[in-house]
Design an enzyme around this catalytic site. Structure first.
Site, mmCIF file in Angstrom:
data_model
loop_
_atom_site.group_PDB
_atom_site.id
_atom_site.type_symbol
_atom_site.label_atom_id
_atom_site.label_comp_id
_atom_site.label_asym_id
_atom_site.label_seq_id
_atom_site.Cartn_x
_atom_site.Cartn_y
_atom_site.Cartn_z
ATOM 1 N N LYS A 166 -12.820 -2.533 -2.897
ATOM 2 C CA LYS A 166 -12.077 -1.318 -3.254
ATOM 3 C C LYS A 166 -12.175 -1.071 -4.755
ATOM 4 C CE LYS A 166 -9.298 -1.710 0.836
ATOM 5 N NZ LYS A 166 -8.148 -2.294 1.531
ATOM 6 N N GLN A 179 -2.541 -4.618 -0.032
ATOM 7 C CA GLN A 179 -3.476 -5.194 0.938
ATOM 8 C C GLN A 179 -2.709 -5.998 1.997
ATOM 9 O OE1 GLN A 179 -6.945 -4.701 0.999
ATOM 10 N NE2 GLN A 179 -6.679 -5.666 2.992
ATOM 11 N N ASP A 204 -3.008 4.839 2.159
ATOM 12 C CA ASP A 204 -3.386 4.235 3.436
ATOM 13 C C ASP A 204 -2.822 5.042 4.607
ATOM 14 O OD1 ASP A 204 -5.042 2.023 3.445
ATOM 15 O OD2 ASP A 204 -3.452 0.614 2.923
#
Ligand code: NAD
Length: 285
Positions: free
Chosen positions: A53, A97, A120
């Site tokens: 990322k 994460q 997300d």
């Protein structure tokens, strides 16, 4: 024999478009785009994802801010960091994460992220918006699958779409996105009966099960578009999808490989969401 959908290529073109727009925003409006990535503990797979990322941020011209926290970080400490990032104007998107260590309540952390920075699209407010079709962020993996279907030129409207898997991050939002495009959608899961028959009716088949080679060629309709979300590590160390590629390829019209199919799309869609967040926060959209 199916045509292979090249996820790396489609992902590169999404990133190139994000990079071009990011450069333009910087030049014309002085706007910088920033993504904060938070990792707790030292899960090796999570480390690889976070590094990828960060690399993607560099490629598209975003600033990335990494917060690598100790395994023993408390839920309160993590919530405090999320609060700080929610208020930091350099940060347009926040990605925590997953999975988090067991002593931290993931739902509480997801809910603490400001929905405007939830790139997300896991926050209940963003999940609800997906349900009613008024979304700004799409969950990255299902959104990536939609881009791959679009790249084939195959029309979704009116088609029979079968999604295997009903997780909150893949199966359910995947079904919603197909429904918004007027597909006739069936969601299959671990309690589904006659799975093979249902799959054989699918013009568009999405597998998100997490079981290697679960979907075999005899479950695929002649000419179907097959999207394989699964990422499974075999004992020999090789990656494999949920679809048995060799047999399914003989039936499908288009099929994604693993690796190189859906996987590369997830990160490019994250970049796209972060750019959208930055534009929204700047009042440009
Ligand atoms: P999950 O374990 O949360 O969900 C799996 C789903 O499969 C469940 O809803 C379950 O009902 C269903 N299932 C299990 N056994 C079944 C059976 N016998 N018949 C029918 N359905 C069955 O997994 P997930 O988080 O949705 O991920 C699915 C796969 O996708 C995994 O391999 C994961 O690694 C991969 N994944 C890939 C990406 C990517 O970027 N490509 C992103 C997320 C997940």
């Amino acid at each position: 024999m199916a045509q292979i959908i090249n996820g790396k290529e489609v992902s590169a073109s999404v990133k190139a478009a994000v990079a071009a727009e990011t450069a333009q925003l910087r030049e014309e409006k002085g706007l910088k785009v920033g993504l904060a990535v938070v990792i707790v503990g030292d899960n090796p797979a999570s480390r690889v994802y976070v590094n990828n990322k960060k690399k993607a941020c560099e490629e598209v011209g975003f600033q990335s801010f990494e917060y690598a926290l100790d395994e023993n970080t408390t839920e309160e400490q993590l919530r405090d960091l999320v609060d700080v990032l929610n208020r930091d104007s350099r940060v347009n998107g926040i990605l925590v994460q997953l999975p988090l260590p067991k002593h931290i309540n993931e739902t509480a952390i997801i809910n603490a992220i400001s929905p405007e920075k939830d790139v997300d699209a896991f926050h209940p407010s963003n999940v609800g918006k997906i349900m009613i079709g008024e979304y700004s962020f799409l969950p990255c993996t299902p959104a990536g699958v939609m881009e791959l279907i679009a790249s084939t030129g195959v029309e979704i409207a009116g088609k029979s779409c079968v999604v295997i898997g009903r997780s909150n991050i893949v199966g359910k939002p995947m079904a919603m996105l197909l429904l918004h495009k007027s597909g006739t959608v069936t969601i299959c899961h671990s309690k589904t009966q006659n799975l093979k028959e249902i799959c054989l009716g699918a013009d568009i088949l999405v597998a998100a099960v997490g079981k290697p080679n679960f979907v075999t060629g005899d479950m695929v309709k002649e000419g179907a578009v097959v999207l394989d979300v699964g990422i499974n590590r075999l004992e020999n160390g090789k990656l494999c999808g949920d679809v048995e590629f060799e047999s399914a390829e003989k039936k499908a019209s288009y099929i994604t490989p693993v690796p190189g199919g859906v996987g590369p799309m997830t990160i490019s869609m994250l970049m796209k969401n972060t750019l959208t967040a930055a534009k929204q926060q700047a009042g440009l959209i």
